[in-house]
Design an enzyme around this catalytic site. Structure first.
Site, PDB file in Angstrom:
ATOM      1  N   GLU A 115       0.812  -1.218   0.000  1.00  0.00           N
ATOM      2  CA  GLU A 115       0.000   0.000   0.000  1.00  0.00           C
ATOM      3  C   GLU A 115       0.849   1.273   0.000  1.00  0.00           C
ATOM      4  OE1 GLU A 115      -2.816   0.349   3.237  1.00  0.00           O
ATOM      5  OE2 GLU A 115      -3.564   2.254   2.511  1.00  0.00           O
ATOM      6  N   LYS A 144      -2.470  -1.967  -3.146  1.00  0.00           N
ATOM      7  CA  LYS A 144      -3.525  -1.118  -2.568  1.00  0.00           C
ATOM      8  C   LYS A 144      -3.130   0.349  -2.719  1.00  0.00           C
ATOM      9  CE  LYS A 144      -6.093  -0.194   1.672  1.00  0.00           C
ATOM     10  NZ  LYS A 144      -6.764  -0.820   2.821  1.00  0.00           N
ATOM     11  N   ARG A 161     -12.708   3.799   5.893  1.00  0.00           N
ATOM     12  CA  ARG A 161     -13.734   4.798   6.193  1.00  0.00           C
ATOM     13  C   ARG A 161     -14.949   4.687   5.280  1.00  0.00           C
ATOM     14  NH1 ARG A 161      -9.343   9.447   6.099  1.00  0.00           N
ATOM     15  NH2 ARG A 161      -8.275   7.745   5.005  1.00  0.00           N
TER      16      ARG A 161
HETATM   17  P1  13P Z   1      -9.354   4.177   4.017  1.00  0.00           P
HETATM   18  O1  13P Z   1     -10.228   3.473   3.005  1.00  0.00           O
HETATM   19  O2  13P Z   1     -10.153   4.813   5.132  1.00  0.00           O
HETATM   20  O3  13P Z   1      -8.366   5.077   3.380  1.00  0.00           O
HETATM   21  O4  13P Z   1      -8.555   3.049   4.773  1.00  0.00           O
HETATM   22  C1  13P Z   1      -7.963   2.073   4.038  1.00  0.00           C
HETATM   23  C2  13P Z   1      -6.732   1.629   4.724  1.00  0.00           C
HETATM   24  O5  13P Z   1      -6.596   0.493   5.082  1.00  0.00           O
HETATM   25  C3  13P Z   1      -5.652   2.613   4.913  1.00  0.00           C
HETATM   26  O6  13P Z   1      -4.467   1.967   5.247  1.00  0.00           O
END
Ligand code: 13P
Length: 340
Positions: free
Chosen positions: A177, A219, A292
């Site tokens: 990510e 991600k 979120r």
């Molecule tokens: P958000 O979708 O709230 O950005 O969170 C995803 C996530 O795992 C961030 O590391």
């Protein structure tokens, strides 16, 4: 390590019509979320909220996996079933956040580097024994005047690749990510440029660290306007530019790209994913790994009240269902008004 297992897990996480719930908020982050609904963050309230999510009827049709925080991986449901087992029994794959947070990078004011490599091999072994089958590590890239720097992009990419290698050794699918933050008034062009630089560095580092790309998931952020940008790109533009960039920099061997929501509203995150999938087949599955955007409405409905659990679960089911439809490009805002 069994590479067949890694590929199977990665493919299951991006099964058609399904995506990932990111419920791995660290203790300080979940406190922020609970503060927003005036609920005290305690072991018990965190357990109750996570149980609400994990036992929501019917969501296994749209949720392939859940990312957990260390505390949650070790918690049990009220009936004594460990959370990882509860999820696995429903056909939902348990995952674990393994980074130790983004910290200020020495010498690079305004930029962050993610920590957590020391001792990671041992932690991954334990997490696998506790039932985790995939992991997540989040790197944070900031757009601001003269940022991001190459040094920051390279340092984060290197850490992501080292983490990915340890995960694959341990038999866990690494979710890689690199998040270019939406914070700021930058336009979509700057987001695209920073995202391209970050992704090129990440895939370069993954190649050097001998990562099997068929056994990872990426991600990323979408290519999108900064939150305070006066001219917000519309849904079709975000979708077209995001898919275009990933076709340029995202190797076809990667089974899936699972977007983060990063501060988008729930509906915007769904609409963007939908518009991308409506563009037609791509080399990889385009899915979600939202925190979120999947939880916001559920959290508000729950409000810490045990009497509202069933209602909150319906709201969560509805959100998951909309995102499930977006996996096929079949979401419409009319779905928002339909009963769950
Ligand atoms: P958000 O979708 O709230 O950005 O969170 C995803 C996530 O795992 C961030 O590391």
């Amino acid at each position: 390590m069994d590479t067949v297992d890694l590929k199977t897990t990665a493919q299951s996480l991006v099964a058609r019509g399904k995506g990932i719930l990111a419920a791995d908020e660290s203790t300080p982050t979940i406190k922020k979320r609970f503060d927003s609904i005036q609920v005290a963050s305690t072991d018990a309230s965190r357990q109750a909220y996570r149980e609400l999510l994990f036992t929501a009827p019917g969501v296994e049709a749209f949720i392939s996996g859940v990312i957990l925080f260390d505390e949650t991986l070790r918690q049990t449901a009220a009936n004594g079933t460990p959370f990882p087992q509860l999820l696995a029994d429903r056909g939902i794959i348990p995952g674990i956040k393994v980074d130790r947070g983004a910290k200020s990078m020495a010498g690079f004011p305004g930029e962050k580097i993610t920590e957590g490599l020391d001792g990671l091999r041992e932690r991954l072994d334990e997490y696998r024994q506790l039932g985790a089958r995939f992991a997540k590590w989040r790197a944070v890239i900031t757009i601001a005047h003269a940022l991001p720097t190459n040094a920051n992009i390279q340092a984060n990419a290197h850490a992501l690749a080292r983490y990915a290698a340890l995960c694959q050794e341990a038999g866990l699918v690494p979710i890689v990510e690199p998040e270019v933050l939406m914070d700021g008034d930058h336009d979509i062009d700057r987001c695209e440029a920073a995202t391209a630089r970050a992704l090129q560095a990440v895939f370069d580092a993954l190649f050097h660290q001998r990562i099997d790309l068929e056994g990872i998931l990426l991600k990323p952020n979408m290519v999108i306007s900064g939150l305070d940008c006066p001219e917000q790109a519309d849904v079709e533009t975000v979708a077209a530019r995001t898919v275009h960039l990933f076709r340029e920099v995202g190797p076809a061997a990667v089974p899936g790209i699972v977007f983060l929501s990063g501060g988008q509203s729930s509906r915007a995150a769904t609409a963007h994913l939908n518009a991308m999938n409506a563009l037609g087949p791509q080399p990889w599955e385009l899915s979600f790994s939202y925190g979120r955007a999947l939880q916001e409405d559920t959290l508000k409905t729950w409000h810490g009240d045990p009497a509202r659990i069933a209602e909150a679960q319906k709201v969560f089911h509805q959100r998951a269902k909309c995102n499930g439809a977006a996996r096929y490009g079949e979401y419409s805002t009319a779905m928002e008004d339909m009963a769950a």
